[in-house]
Design a protein around this motif. Structure first.
Motif, PDB file in Angstrom:
ATOM      1  N   ALA A  45       0.826  -1.213   0.000  1.00 33.16           N
ATOM      2  CA  ALA A  45       0.000   0.000   0.000  1.00 33.16           C
ATOM      3  C   ALA A  45       0.859   1.262   0.000  1.00 33.16           C
ATOM      4  O   ALA A  45       0.515   2.263  -0.647  1.00 33.16           O
ATOM      5  CB  ALA A  45      -0.929  -0.002   1.208  1.00 33.16           C
ATOM      6  N   LYS A  92       0.666   3.984  -2.882  1.00 31.96           N
ATOM      7  CA  LYS A  92       0.273   5.343  -2.511  1.00 31.96           C
ATOM      8  C   LYS A  92       1.294   6.349  -3.036  1.00 31.96           C
ATOM      9  O   LYS A  92       0.925   7.425  -3.555  1.00 31.96           O
ATOM     10  CB  LYS A  92       0.128   5.448  -0.996  1.00 31.96           C
ATOM     11  N   THR A 151      -5.806   4.487  -1.663  1.00 29.01           N
ATOM     12  CA  THR A 151      -5.671   3.171  -1.033  1.00 29.01           C
ATOM     13  C   THR A 151      -6.664   3.026   0.109  1.00 29.01           C
ATOM     14  O   THR A 151      -6.897   3.959   0.878  1.00 29.01           O
ATOM     15  CB  THR A 151      -4.248   2.975  -0.481  1.00 29.01           C
ATOM     16  N   ALA A 171      -8.553  -0.251   2.849  1.00 28.63           N
ATOM     17  CA  ALA A 171      -8.721  -1.648   3.263  1.00 28.63           C
ATOM     18  C   ALA A 171     -10.018  -1.769   4.037  1.00 28.63           C
ATOM     19  O   ALA A 171     -10.316  -0.929   4.894  1.00 28.63           O
ATOM     20  CB  ALA A 171      -7.536  -2.104   4.111  1.00 28.63           C
ATOM     21  N   TRP A 192      -7.445  -6.768   9.399  1.00 30.80           N
ATOM     22  CA  TRP A 192      -6.072  -6.315   9.161  1.00 30.80           C
ATOM     23  C   TRP A 192      -5.074  -7.337   9.676  1.00 30.80           C
ATOM     24  O   TRP A 192      -4.308  -7.921   8.944  1.00 30.80           O
ATOM     25  CB  TRP A 192      -5.867  -4.968   9.816  1.00 30.80           C
ATOM     26  N   PHE A 220      -2.539   2.941   3.981  1.00 26.94           N
ATOM     27  CA  PHE A 220      -3.953   2.951   3.629  1.00 26.94           C
ATOM     28  C   PHE A 220      -4.610   4.265   4.040  1.00 26.94           C
ATOM     29  O   PHE A 220      -4.647   4.615   5.224  1.00 26.94           O
ATOM     30  CB  PHE A 220      -4.666   1.767   4.273  1.00 26.94           C
ATOM     31  N   TYR A 263      -9.418   3.005   6.387  1.00 23.61           N
ATOM     32  CA  TYR A 263      -9.505   1.656   6.938  1.00 23.61           C
ATOM     33  C   TYR A 263     -10.831   1.498   7.666  1.00 23.61           C
ATOM     34  O   TYR A 263     -11.244   2.378   8.434  1.00 23.61           O
ATOM     35  CB  TYR A 263      -8.366   1.352   7.909  1.00 23.61           C
ATOM     36  N   TYR A 278      -8.317  -3.072  -1.030  1.00 20.33           N
ATOM     37  CA  TYR A 278      -7.975  -4.333  -0.366  1.00 20.33           C
ATOM     38  C   TYR A 278      -9.175  -4.754   0.478  1.00 20.33           C
ATOM     39  O   TYR A 278      -9.617  -4.001   1.349  1.00 20.33           O
ATOM     40  CB  TYR A 278      -6.723  -4.106   0.485  1.00 20.33           C
TER      41      TYR A 278
END
Length: 586
Positions: free
Chosen positions: A111, A115, A121, A123, A127, A142, A145, A197
């Motif tokens: 990531a 980036k 990015t 997710a 994790w 990320f 998240y 992701y």
């Protein structure tokens, strides 16, 4: 690295700006879907007639299908390998909980590389490589998240989740919820390159799934059984199959969204799992399941679709693994980088695009505790020195080490060399403290602490547990922490307390500073979660909804110390239950 035009050159030839912008727009989008505890055999495309996964099957048929794709025996190690391109034993990851799942801070993630190259990015899901900043996904590349950072979660219907390091309430069944958020991110970033992701947490236990998926399997007697049918738990298999069909439905939703936005042609979609199946069920006659470093524990499905570059129905017979995903995706995107550390993976783009004539085979390493197994293109040397020709004996039933001593010696040398290389990073004691103050708010869950004086966790698996059985003033809860920034920190405990224990005084102490508060409000909710299980959850903890209580402010210097929760006064029969302490910098 991406090449940037000098400003002066752009001023002279402004057309270059539009050309550069157009080139940037050609960066492929990336959607990576990672499932949790789904075995190689948990898909109908693998020949399993127990279930139907049409969307994933179509994804495989529309692109490339790896016949021999390898990950680790457990969740966090596989994530570390995917993120870094390095075998997990090099990365600081040693296990799946109590801090052992953390990815070392000097590791650079996929990531972060993407980036830096201009990707948005995000997710959405599990994790499992560290919770506290700078281990948190928002600190590892990320932008967004949404999910949970632990390895286990005790409830899958509108649970407590983490959105950019803030506690929030989920919206519906977790796999559906993560998918909804992923589709929103894709739509928001449709005009820019993105890395989405989606690490689902199913079919990992607890075995919970909506009725619309479970009803089909509630009374089913699957025709295809594990190679050792006496080990198979029918109830577990039924639930896992239902959860896999739910995953398939959600994968179909993501693929449909890409079609609707006209993004499918230049979007790389990767689908794979993090380890073997979490129970003994049909898995292509392979030996072992999750936790094993044999074929059944480490071989998983992997499909890659990229219509712009990968022909449909591409079959790849060469071995590959999670360590290859980082260099492959950077290669596919045309991003040249200087790796922060030497990587073990290699780009498999030549295999994906049909240019594999000069492909050189290499070994893939599997590690569990002190055991090491080596997989070459044809064979596996297990941790006990047994050799198997996997192309002829996928079930590892015939040890051929006695007739192939040269091959055994060569493969054992690979294992021995790797063992010596990771002696300090993997086999040495993990002495890393939990980091505080690297962002404004830092959670310290029960998972990362220790109970003393009779205090114990709510279940054997630490990940989503809480501390209970606090009966006397001899009890205490501790966390080994390192304060990264000096300042004033509000200590907030998330607690439950029955009416008879109201009046207990709780103190937080760290680096010579103390603060305390008295519990004045009853908060005694029932635990929940198991009532939604389709099969016994085993060591998974039930959950409760905890209430925050400010204990006051600690004025802290930088340094390492033990955060201690203690009870200065217990007027009733006990103290409190504890889910978290948050240290929030003012």
């Amino acid at each position: 690295m991406l090449r940037l035009f000098p400003i002066a050159l752009l001023a002279i030839f402004p057309c270059l700006l539009s050309s550069a912008t157009a080139a940037e727009k050609q960066l492929p989008n990336i959607v990576m879907i990672l499932t949790d505890d789904q075995g190689w055999g948990d898909l109908s495309i693998q020949g399993n007639t127990n279930l139907s996964t049409p969307n994933i099957d179509q994804l495989a048929n529309d692109g490339a299908r790896f016949d021999w794709f390898y990950v680790c025996h457990l969740c966090a190690p596989t994530r570390a390998e995917m993120l870094t391109g390095r075998f997990y034993a090099r990365t600081g990851v040693r296990g799946v909980s109590t801090g052992q799942e953390r990815l070392n801070l000097d590791e650079k993630t996929l990531a972060q590389y993407l980036k830096e190259a201009g990707y948005a990015t995000a997710a959405f899901g599990k994790w499992h490589n560290g919770m506290q900043f700078p281990y948190h996904p928002n600190a590892r590349g990320f932008d967004e998240y949404y999910g949970f950072c632990s390895g286990h979660w005790g409830h899958y219907f509108s649970p407590e989740l983490d959105h950019n390091n803030t506690l929030v309430r989920g919206d519906g069944y977790v796999t559906d919820d993560f998918t909804n958020k992923a589709m929103q991110f894709i739509e928001k970033n449709k005009d820019n390159p993105f890395f989405c992701y989606v690490p689902y947490c199913t079919p990992h236990s607890p075995m919970q799934v909506p009725d619309q998926f479970y009803d089909k399997f509630a009374d089913a007697d699957p025709a295809m059984k594990n190679r050792d049918p006496e080990k198979e738990q029918l109830g577990m298999t039924r639930a896992a199959l239902a959860m896999c069909e739910n995953i398939d439905w959600n994968v179909g939703r993501i693929l449909k969204k890409l079609d609707e936005l006209n993004l499918a042609e230049n979007t790389i979609v990767i689908y794979f799992s993090d380890n073997g199946p979490n129970s003994f069920r049909w898995n292509g006659n392979m030996k072992g399941r999750k936790g094993s470093i044999d074929e059944g524990g480490t071989r998983v499905p992997c499909f890659v679709r990229w219509p712009a570059q990968i022909k449909p129905n591409t079959r790849i017979g060469k071995t590959a693994g999670a360590v290859d995903l980082l260099p492959t995706l950077l290669d596919c995107a045309g991003i040249e980088v200087e790796y922060a550390k030497p990587i073990d993976g290699r780009s498999v783009k030549p295999l994906l695009t049909g240019n594999w004539e000069r492909w050189q085979d290499r070994p893939i390493i599997a590690v569990r505790n002190k055991e090491i197994s080596v997989r070459t293109q044809t064979s596996r040397l297990d941790s006990k020195g047994h050799l198997y020709n996997i192309l002829k004996d996928v079930g590892q039933r015939e040890d051929i080490s006695g007739t192939n001593p040269t091959m055994v010696k060569r493969m054992q040398a690979v294992a021995d060399k790797f063992r010596s290389e990771v002696q300090e990073s993997y086999f040495a004691k993990d002495d890393r403290p939990f980091t505080v103050g690297y962002t404004k708010n830092t959670p310290l869950p029960a998972r990362d602490g220790n109970g003393h004086g009779g205090i114990e966790r709510s279940a054997r698996a630490p990940n989503c547990s809480y501390f209970t059985n606090w009966k006397t003033t001899d009890g205490r809860v501790t966390w080994d922490v390192e304060v990264g920034e000096p300042g004033e920190y509000e200590a907030v405990v998330y607690y439950t307390c029955p009416k008879e224990n109201v009046g207990v005084e709780i103190q937080a102490e760290l680096l010579g500073q103390k603060t305390s508060a008295t519990v004045t409000e009853v908060h005694n909710p029932e635990s929940y979660g198991p009532e939604h299980d389709r099969f016994d959850r085993g060591s998974e903890s039930p959950v409760k909804d905890f209430k925050p209580l400010s204990l006051g402010t600690l004025k802290l210097e930088k340094g390492r110390g033990t955060l201690t929760l203690s009870a200065l006064k217990i007027p009733g029969e006990g103290a409190i239950e504890v889910r978290y302490v948050w240290l929030n910098r003012k």
